[in-house]
Scaffold this active site. Structure first.
Site, PDB file in Angstrom:
ATOM      1  N   LYS A  54      28.622  50.592  50.297  1.00 17.58           N
ATOM      2  CA  LYS A  54      28.039  51.885  50.677  1.00 17.58           C
ATOM      3  C   LYS A  54      29.124  52.857  51.146  1.00 17.58           C
ATOM      4  O   LYS A  54      28.969  53.535  52.149  1.00 17.58           O
ATOM      5  CB  LYS A  54      26.989  51.683  51.766  1.00 17.58           C
ATOM      6  CG  LYS A  54      25.826  50.813  51.327  1.00 17.58           C
ATOM      7  CD  LYS A  54      24.842  50.608  52.458  1.00 17.58           C
ATOM      8  CE  LYS A  54      23.731  49.688  52.082  1.00 17.58           C
ATOM      9  NZ  LYS A  54      22.703  50.276  51.270  1.00 17.58           N
ATOM     10  N   CYS A  55      30.210  52.912  50.397  1.00 19.36           N
ATOM     11  CA  CYS A  55      31.377  53.706  50.764  1.00 19.36           C
ATOM     12  C   CYS A  55      31.622  54.752  49.683  1.00 19.36           C
ATOM     13  O   CYS A  55      31.288  54.536  48.512  1.00 19.36           O
ATOM     14  CB  CYS A  55      32.583  52.751  50.886  1.00 19.36           C
ATOM     15  SG  CYS A  55      34.173  53.547  51.185  1.00 19.36           S
ATOM     16  N   GLY A  56      32.219  55.850  50.058  1.00 24.22           N
ATOM     17  CA  GLY A  56      32.597  56.852  49.066  1.00 24.22           C
ATOM     18  C   GLY A  56      33.583  56.313  48.039  1.00 24.22           C
ATOM     19  O   GLY A  56      33.696  56.844  46.935  1.00 24.22           O
ATOM     20  N   THR A  58      33.350  53.203  46.842  1.00 25.74           N
ATOM     21  CA  THR A  58      32.687  52.107  46.123  1.00 25.74           C
ATOM     22  C   THR A  58      32.843  52.215  44.604  1.00 25.74           C
ATOM     23  O   THR A  58      32.982  51.187  43.936  1.00 25.74           O
ATOM     24  CB  THR A  58      31.205  51.997  46.532  1.00 25.74           C
ATOM     25  OG1 THR A  58      31.156  51.729  47.941  1.00 25.74           O
ATOM     26  CG2 THR A  58      30.476  50.900  45.786  1.00 25.74           C
TER      27      THR A  58
END
Length: 180
Positions: A54-56, A58
């Site tokens: 759930k990371c930018g 990803t």
């Protein structure tokens, strides 16, 4: 004089070996809960990366998989370590992470069980990766998800790459393709 030189050389060699070990000396849990002996990677270059769903950053999963598809095999592999150390961006279970990686990115490179990559509960592999006293090369701190560590064929740390640097960056690709 020769004895003194020899003695100093021996002391230097012994001091280098203290604390310095190999990436291959670790056994970790894979994402299915089985033991994964990193010694099985001897002879391969390894890109180690801490991941999050759930990371930018990803979408780097896609580039990691492309890199693995192109170069993975007898001489190179990628090992992913999911971690929830940054802004709760990997909250899921190993089962959730495995399903996410397969469904969204077709990840086929080895993924390990979720670990901590910093702090008081830092996993022993990441202690080795980030502490010069253990890896013999350099100190570093995992600054965010998708930080990359380059491990040579002998299990020694070569370098680390900041999270925003994409897996297909020329520095990484040239390292994979190089002789050392």
């Amino acid at each position: 004089m020769k004895k003194l030189t020899f003695l100093l050389a021996m002391i230097f060699a012994i001091s280098l070996s203290f604390g310095q070990s190999s990436f291959h000396e670790f056994t970790v849990k894979d994402i299915e809960g089985g033991n994964f002996d990193l010694a099985q990677l001897k002879g391969k270059k390894v890109l180690v990366v801490n991941t999050a769903s759930k990371c930018g950053l990803t979408p780097q999963y896609e580039l990691l998989q492309e890199l693995y598809d192109q170069y993975g095999g007898e001489h190179f592999t990628i090992v992913g370590f999911p971690a929830n150390n940054f802004a709760n961006q990997e909250p899921g279970s190993d089962e959730d992470i495995a399903a996410f990686c397969e469904k969204n990115y077709g990840v086929s490179f080895p993924m390990m069980s979720k670990v901590s990559v910093k702090g008081k509960d830092i996993h022993p592999v990441y202690q080795w990766l980030t502490q010069k006293a253990k890896n013999g090369v350099s100190d570093s701190e995992v600054s965010w998800n998708f930080q990359k560590y380059l491990i040579d064929k002998n299990g020694q740390l070569v370098d680390f790459i900041k999270p925003k640097v994409k897996p297909n960056d020329p520095k990484i690709v040239n390292w994979i393709k190089g002789d050392s």
